[in-house]
Design a protein around this motif. Structure first.
Motif, short mmCIF file in Angstrom:
data_model
loop_
_atom_site.label_atom_id
_atom_site.label_comp_id
_atom_site.label_asym_id
_atom_site.label_seq_id
_atom_site.Cartn_x
_atom_site.Cartn_y
_atom_site.Cartn_z
N VAL A 171 0.84 -1.19 0.00
CA VAL A 171 0.00 0.00 0.00
C VAL A 171 0.88 1.24 0.00
CG1 VAL A 171 -1.72 1.33 1.27
CG2 VAL A 171 -1.88 -1.17 1.21
N LEU A 172 0.56 2.19 -0.87
CA LEU A 172 1.21 3.50 -0.87
C LEU A 172 0.18 4.50 -0.39
CD1 LEU A 172 3.46 5.08 -3.58
CD2 LEU A 172 1.57 6.37 -2.59
N ASP A 173 0.53 5.26 0.65
CA ASP A 173 -0.39 6.24 1.22
C ASP A 173 0.38 7.54 1.45
OD1 ASP A 173 -2.24 7.73 2.63
OD2 ASP A 173 -2.94 6.04 3.83
N THR A 174 -0.02 8.58 0.75
CA THR A 174 0.70 9.85 0.86
C THR A 174 0.55 10.50 2.23
OG1 THR A 174 -1.21 10.97 -0.15
CG2 THR A 174 0.62 10.37 -1.60
N ALA A 175 -0.36 10.02 3.05
CA ALA A 175 -0.49 10.56 4.40
C ALA A 175 0.79 10.37 5.19
CB ALA A 175 -1.67 9.91 5.12
N PHE A 176 1.60 9.39 4.77
CA PHE A 176 2.84 9.10 5.48
C PHE A 176 4.08 9.54 4.71
CE2 PHE A 176 -0.41 5.97 6.60
CZ PHE A 176 -0.47 6.15 7.98
N ILE A 177 3.87 10.38 3.68
CA ILE A 177 4.97 10.85 2.84
C ILE A 177 5.04 12.37 2.92
CG2 ILE A 177 5.89 10.91 0.48
CD1 ILE A 177 4.25 8.37 -0.08
N PRO A 178 6.21 12.94 3.15
CA PRO A 178 6.33 14.41 3.18
C PRO A 178 5.83 15.01 1.87
CG PRO A 178 8.35 13.38 3.97
CD PRO A 178 7.50 12.28 3.41
N PRO A 179 5.13 16.15 1.92
CA PRO A 179 4.58 16.75 0.70
C PRO A 179 5.61 16.94 -0.40
CG PRO A 179 3.65 17.82 2.62
CD PRO A 179 4.71 16.88 3.13
N ARG A 180 6.84 17.33 -0.06
CA ARG A 180 7.84 17.59 -1.10
C ARG A 180 8.23 16.32 -1.86
NH1 ARG A 180 10.56 17.48 3.75
NH2 ARG A 180 12.27 15.96 3.90
N ASP A 181 7.97 15.14 -1.29
CA ASP A 181 8.37 13.87 -1.92
C ASP A 181 7.22 13.15 -2.61
OD1 ASP A 181 10.95 14.24 -0.93
OD2 ASP A 181 10.51 13.15 0.94
N ARG A 182 6.01 13.65 -2.44
CA ARG A 182 4.84 12.88 -2.87
C ARG A 182 4.81 12.62 -4.37
NH1 ARG A 182 0.29 15.71 1.12
NH2 ARG A 182 1.09 14.71 3.03
N GLU A 183 5.02 13.64 -5.17
CA GLU A 183 4.94 13.46 -6.63
C GLU A 183 5.96 12.43 -7.12
OE1 GLU A 183 4.42 16.83 -9.19
OE2 GLU A 183 3.82 18.11 -7.52
N GLU A 184 7.17 12.51 -6.62
CA GLU A 184 8.21 11.57 -7.07
C GLU A 184 7.92 10.16 -6.62
OE1 GLU A 184 13.06 10.85 -6.78
OE2 GLU A 184 12.14 12.61 -5.85
N VAL A 185 7.47 9.98 -5.38
CA VAL A 185 7.16 8.64 -4.88
C VAL A 185 6.01 8.02 -5.67
CG1 VAL A 185 6.26 7.36 -2.90
CG2 VAL A 185 8.05 9.07 -2.57
N ILE A 186 4.97 8.81 -5.94
CA ILE A 186 3.83 8.31 -6.71
C ILE A 186 4.27 7.92 -8.11
CG2 ILE A 186 1.62 8.95 -7.74
CD1 ILE A 186 1.31 10.86 -5.25
N ARG A 187 5.03 8.81 -8.75
CA ARG A 187 5.50 8.53 -10.11
C ARG A 187 6.31 7.24 -10.15
NH1 ARG A 187 10.19 9.16 -12.86
NH2 ARG A 187 10.10 9.70 -15.08
N ASN A 188 7.24 7.07 -9.22
CA ASN A 188 8.08 5.87 -9.23
C ASN A 188 7.24 4.61 -9.02
OD1 ASN A 188 10.41 7.34 -9.63
ND2 ASN A 188 10.97 7.42 -7.46
N ALA A 189 6.25 4.68 -8.15
CA ALA A 189 5.40 3.51 -7.89
C ALA A 189 4.59 3.14 -9.13
CB ALA A 189 4.48 3.79 -6.71
#
Length: 322
Positions: free
Chosen positions: A4-22
């Motif tokens: 599960v990927l949940d942006t609630a646990f990801i710093p805002p500055r990293d969200r776009e990159e983490v989502i894209r990579n996933a």
């Protein structure tokens, strides 16, 4: 449980990159344009797989996905994505068509052509991605059916909506024997949806026979290590008789026993020469690839390669001198 990927646990500055990579790693390469600012982006994805199928259940704030010309040209394995609209709506654009998907509707789109998918109201959606070749459908049919809403006017599509909605969120179907068991029915159901929507079921039947040889050899490769792999088992897996199996392989110049033995030996040869070549005994390596008799394995290996399996391993992994 599916990752599960949940942006609630990801710093805002990293969200776009983490989502894209996933998304790129698990599903398909697309440009992702989030409507909200980084601190307001909210995405929750469950990722899974069943055989060659890749599955993503997504809930998110408004976003646009774009499969560009460049990304489509770089595709290494042509794939088809089935989209399942659970709530809300979205717009799919491909091959000169656009369709508005409403709750309870499906659509397919190809990875080898550019497309745009707009989620202006947010995302409550299921993505099921599978190799294009697995569908065994003509290119013309797939081109005609992309970006077409599949839903209320097609009873097969209504059945498929319920099925794929459940498949996407059922962790128990994404692992072990259960995952293996749902692959073929899923492919057959999607094929039935597309063929019935197109209105010409013969287009679905013809390529099944045309690609039967390819599907048989793919099945054999996937089960090379099974010592009980047999003509009867292979035929049963493809709902044909043993006689039909031999006839199909004969048309491709394949002798079943020789073909299986040659590829099993090649795997043994590769493994014995590989970096872990000494982690197993010679006999264990043979058994791993379906050779239950160690003496027979050594004999056929030497006949094939002119060297015993032990000598081959020693040649690639010489013992260091004390």
């Amino acid at each position: 449980m599916s990752p599960v990927l949940d942006t609630a646990f990801i710093p805002p500055r990293d969200r776009e990159e983490v989502i894209r990579n996933a998304v790129w790693k698990s599903m398909v390469a697309v440009d992702i344009d989030h409507r909200p600012a980084a601190e307001d982006i909210s995405v929750r994805m469950r990722l899974g797989a069943a055989g060659p199928m890749r599955i993503c259940s997504a809930w998110a704030t408004a976003v646009t996905l774009r499969r560009t010309d460049r990304l489509a040209r770089e595709d290494e394995e042509s794939a088809v994505t089935l989209g399942v609209q659970v709530t809300g709506s979205s717009l799919v654009v491909q091959n000169g068509r656009e369709c508005l998907l409403r709750p309870g509707e499906l659509a397919v789109y190809e990875s080898i052509a550019p497309y745009t998918h707009l989620f202006d109201e947010g995302v409550d959606y299921r993505f099921i991605r599978l190799p294009r070749a697995a569908l065994a459908l003509p290119d013309r049919l797939l081109r005609d059916i992309t970006a077409v809403p599949l839903g209320s006017d097609n009873p097969v599509a209504r059945l498929a909506f319920t099925y794929f909605s459940q498949l996407a969120v059922s962790d128990g179907l994404h692992q072990g024997v259960h995952a293996d068991a749902v692959v073929e029915p899923s492919i057959e159901l999607l094929r039935a949806v597309l063929a019935s929507q197109h209105g010409n079921s013969s287009l679905a039947r013809a390529p099944l026979e045309a690609t039967l040889g390819l599907r048989i050899t793919h099945y054999i490769r996937a089960h090379l290590a099974d010592p009980d792999l047999s003509a009867a088992r292979i035929a049963a897996a493809h709902d044909i008789s043993v006689r039909h199996l031999y006839a199909v392989l004969s048309r491709s110049g394949i002798s079943l026993g020789d073909w299986i033995r040659t590829r099993r030996l090649a795997e043994c040869r590769r493994e014995l020469a590989g970096p872990n070549g000494r982690l197993r005994t010679i006999a264990a390596t043979g058994r791993r690839w379906g050779f239950v008799d160690a003496t027979h394995f050594s004999k056929v290996f030497k006949q094939a390669y002119g060297i015993s399996p032990r000598a081959w391993r020693d040649q690639n992994h010489p013992r260091s001198c004390a």
